[in-house]
Design an enzyme around this catalytic site. Structure first.
Site, short mmCIF file in Angstrom:
data_model
loop_
_atom_site.label_atom_id
_atom_site.label_comp_id
_atom_site.label_asym_id
_atom_site.label_seq_id
_atom_site.Cartn_x
_atom_site.Cartn_y
_atom_site.Cartn_z
CE1 TYR A 24 81.71 41.49 18.18
CE2 TYR A 24 81.53 41.55 20.56
CZ TYR A 24 82.10 41.03 19.42
OH TYR A 24 83.04 40.04 19.52
CB THR A 155 86.14 28.49 19.14
OG1 THR A 155 85.74 28.63 20.51
CG2 THR A 155 85.01 28.95 18.24
CE LYS A 254 81.32 28.34 22.11
NZ LYS A 254 81.37 29.29 20.99
CG HIS A 278 80.53 31.63 17.01
ND1 HIS A 278 81.73 31.01 17.20
CD2 HIS A 278 80.70 32.89 17.51
CE1 HIS A 278 82.58 31.85 17.76
NE2 HIS A 278 81.98 32.99 17.97
C1 LIG Z 1 79.10 39.04 21.86
C2 LIG Z 1 79.54 37.62 21.64
C3 LIG Z 1 80.88 37.32 21.69
C4 LIG Z 1 81.29 36.00 21.52
N1 LIG Z 1 82.63 35.69 21.64
C5 LIG Z 1 83.01 34.42 21.54
C6 LIG Z 1 84.37 34.06 21.76
O1 LIG Z 1 85.21 34.90 22.04
N2 LIG Z 1 84.72 32.75 21.62
C7 LIG Z 1 83.80 31.78 21.30
O2 LIG Z 1 84.14 30.60 21.18
N3 LIG Z 1 82.50 32.10 21.12
C8 LIG Z 1 82.09 33.37 21.25
N4 LIG Z 1 80.77 33.67 21.10
C9 LIG Z 1 79.79 32.59 20.88
C10 LIG Z 1 79.27 32.07 22.22
O3 LIG Z 1 80.27 31.37 22.91
C11 LIG Z 1 78.09 31.12 22.03
O4 LIG Z 1 78.43 30.11 21.13
C12 LIG Z 1 76.85 31.84 21.54
O5 LIG Z 1 76.71 33.09 22.14
C13 LIG Z 1 75.62 30.98 21.83
O6 LIG Z 1 74.47 31.55 21.32
P1 LIG Z 1 73.45 32.45 22.20
O7 LIG Z 1 74.13 33.78 22.34
O8 LIG Z 1 72.25 32.52 21.34
O9 LIG Z 1 73.26 31.78 23.52
C14 LIG Z 1 80.34 34.99 21.26
C15 LIG Z 1 78.99 35.31 21.20
C16 LIG Z 1 78.59 36.61 21.41
C17 LIG Z 1 77.11 36.93 21.39
#
Ligand SMILES: Cc1cc2nc3c(=O)[nH]c(=O)nc-3n(C[C@H](O)[C@H](O)[C@H](O)COP(=O)(O)O)c2cc1C
Length: 398
Positions: A24, A155, A254, A278
């Site tokens: 995940y 977001t 975002k 994301h």
């Molecule tokens: C497991 C996971 C859960 C995430 N949950 C959210 C979230 O709840 N809200 C959100 O805005 N972004 C969420 N994201 C996106 C992150 O905020 C971010 O944009 C992203 O992880 C950046 O990329 P990177 O993992 O390559 O650094 C999630 C990302 C991952 C990997």
């Protein structure tokens, strides 16, 4: 294994977590093309090696959305972090505070905003999804405000949740079905350390901020069903006005990747944007964040703060993003791996690694201030980054 860098923390996280949780975190949408691009495009960007420039004193601090930060880095909102380690958001927020950088809490965190607030001295940032039930949103915003939070990240790249095939394979996507449950229980049985620490004593069933709107006894399956059913795909710029009325603090959007959308963000009067896809979890085939960043930064023209995330795995990547037009960088998976691997200690160590990598890279690039990081620091890279060096960086907006 002693973790030296983020890729080691990823290996340790894989060993520690039940498979459905590791996949995940690690996975992306569809064929994961954008996920790969995010990392590769960053790592392909070449930086200029400069010599004899007195780099004895290097200052990595900067201002991020009105507050001083020890590094131009924040922890991105990551949902369900309370499942990666015991009371995961509390551990991550404490590590961020100790490192002097902002922590951004997800709407769908495992812990509640009140619990995390009680665990740290300073308020953190809060991330919001546009949820169909507006009274839930109003209530959540009131709770965030009561906790002293002044910076909200809305977001906007998730009107629908994308398809992540790894979650189908592990049984997570079929979270409330019997087949998925059996498969997950089997995966948990292979990870007794996690089962003991998080499954048994981590209170993972408490469901953080959304607990109030869930029927008693709702498990992970019901939680996922609620979240998927409650994203609001009908949202337009009108709702940003609605939110502006409701939320008097800083507002950051975002998930902006396109220069036209970035200009619209300036027009509606938000305080900042996060250039993000994301982490490759939504629109597969979208450009990498780093390749989209220069055009977006140019469109914004320093009128609002530009943060960037997706693909950042090192301090050098932070420098590459800053040089491409970001005022700050958010770290996603890197902290999720670190938390899963070693809890708060792991997140602290990861941030120390990023800091140390930045210090070395700054010295070899010949820059002593993050304000000095502009396109002149880069030699070549993907998309349109190979143009002539840009002008020196003016003061950071917002
Ligand atoms: C497991 C996971 C859960 C995430 N949950 C959210 C979230 O709840 N809200 C959100 O805005 N972004 C969420 N994201 C996106 C992150 O905020 C971010 O944009 C992203 O992880 C950046 O990329 P990177 O993992 O390559 O650094 C999630 C990302 C991952 C990997």
């Amino acid at each position: 294994m002693r973790a030296a860098d983020v890729s080691d923390l990823r290996i340790l996280a894989r060993r520690r977590l039940p498979r459905f949780l590791f996949e995940y975190i690690d996975g992306g949408a569809f064929a994961e093309t954008t996920l790969k691009r995010n990392v590769e495009d960053l790592q392909t960007l070449s930086v200029r090696q400069r010599v004899l420039r007195d780099v004895a004193e290097i200052d990595l601090s900067t201002e991020l959305l009105g507050r001083r930060a020890a590094l131009p880095v924040a922890l991105a909102p990551i949902g369900l972090a309370g499942l990666y380690a015991r009371r995961g958001e509390v551990q991550a927020a404490r590590a961020a505070e100790a490192a002097g950088i902002p922590f951004c809490m997800s709407t769908v965190a495992g812990c509640s905003v009140e619990e995390v607030r009680a665990a740290v001295r300073e308020p953190f940032w809060f991330q919001l999804y546009m949820i169909r039930d507006r009274s839930f949103m109003r209530d959540l915003l009131a709770r965030a405000e009561a906790a002293g939070i002044d910076t909200l990240l809305l977001t906007v790249d998730l009107p629908v949740s994308s398809t992540r095939y790894r979650d189908i394979r592990t049984g997570l996507a079929n979270a409330s079905g019997v087949g998925g449950l059996v498969s997950r229980m089997w995966q948990v049985a292979q990870r007794p350390g996690w089962a003991w620490d998080v499954g048994l004593f981590g209170r993972p069933h408490q469901l953080g901020n959304v607990a109030r709107v869930m029927p008693p006894g709702t498990g992970l399956g019901g939680f996922f069903d609620w979240v998927a059913a409650n994203y609001d795909p009908s949202v337009t710029w009108k709702e940003i006005d609605w939110l502006r009325e409701l939320w008097k603090g800083r507002l950051v959007l975002k998930g902006v990747l396109d220069p036209d959308d970035a200009r619209a963000c300036v027009s509606v009067g938000v305080d900042g944007i996060v250039v993000s896809n994301h982490g490759g979890r939504q629109l597969d085939g979208a450009p990498s964040s780093i390749s989209a960043l220069p055009a977006v930064a140019e469109a914004v023209d320093r009128r609002i703060t530009v943060l960037m995330d997706s693909g950042v795995r090192s301090g050098l990547d932070v420098i590459r993003a800053m040089a491409s037009g970001a005022d700050g960088v958010m770290i996603g998976r890197a902290w999720a791996y670190a938390l899963a691997a070693q809890g708060q200690r792991g997140v602290a160590a990861m941030l120390e690694t990023i800091r140390a990598e930045m210090l070395v890279a700054m010295a070899l690039i010949g820059e002593t201030r993050v304000a000095g990081l502009d396109r002149s620091v880069l030699t070549s890279g993907p998309a349109d980054l190979s143009g002539p060096p840009g002008p020196a960086r003016p003061a950071v907006a917002g």
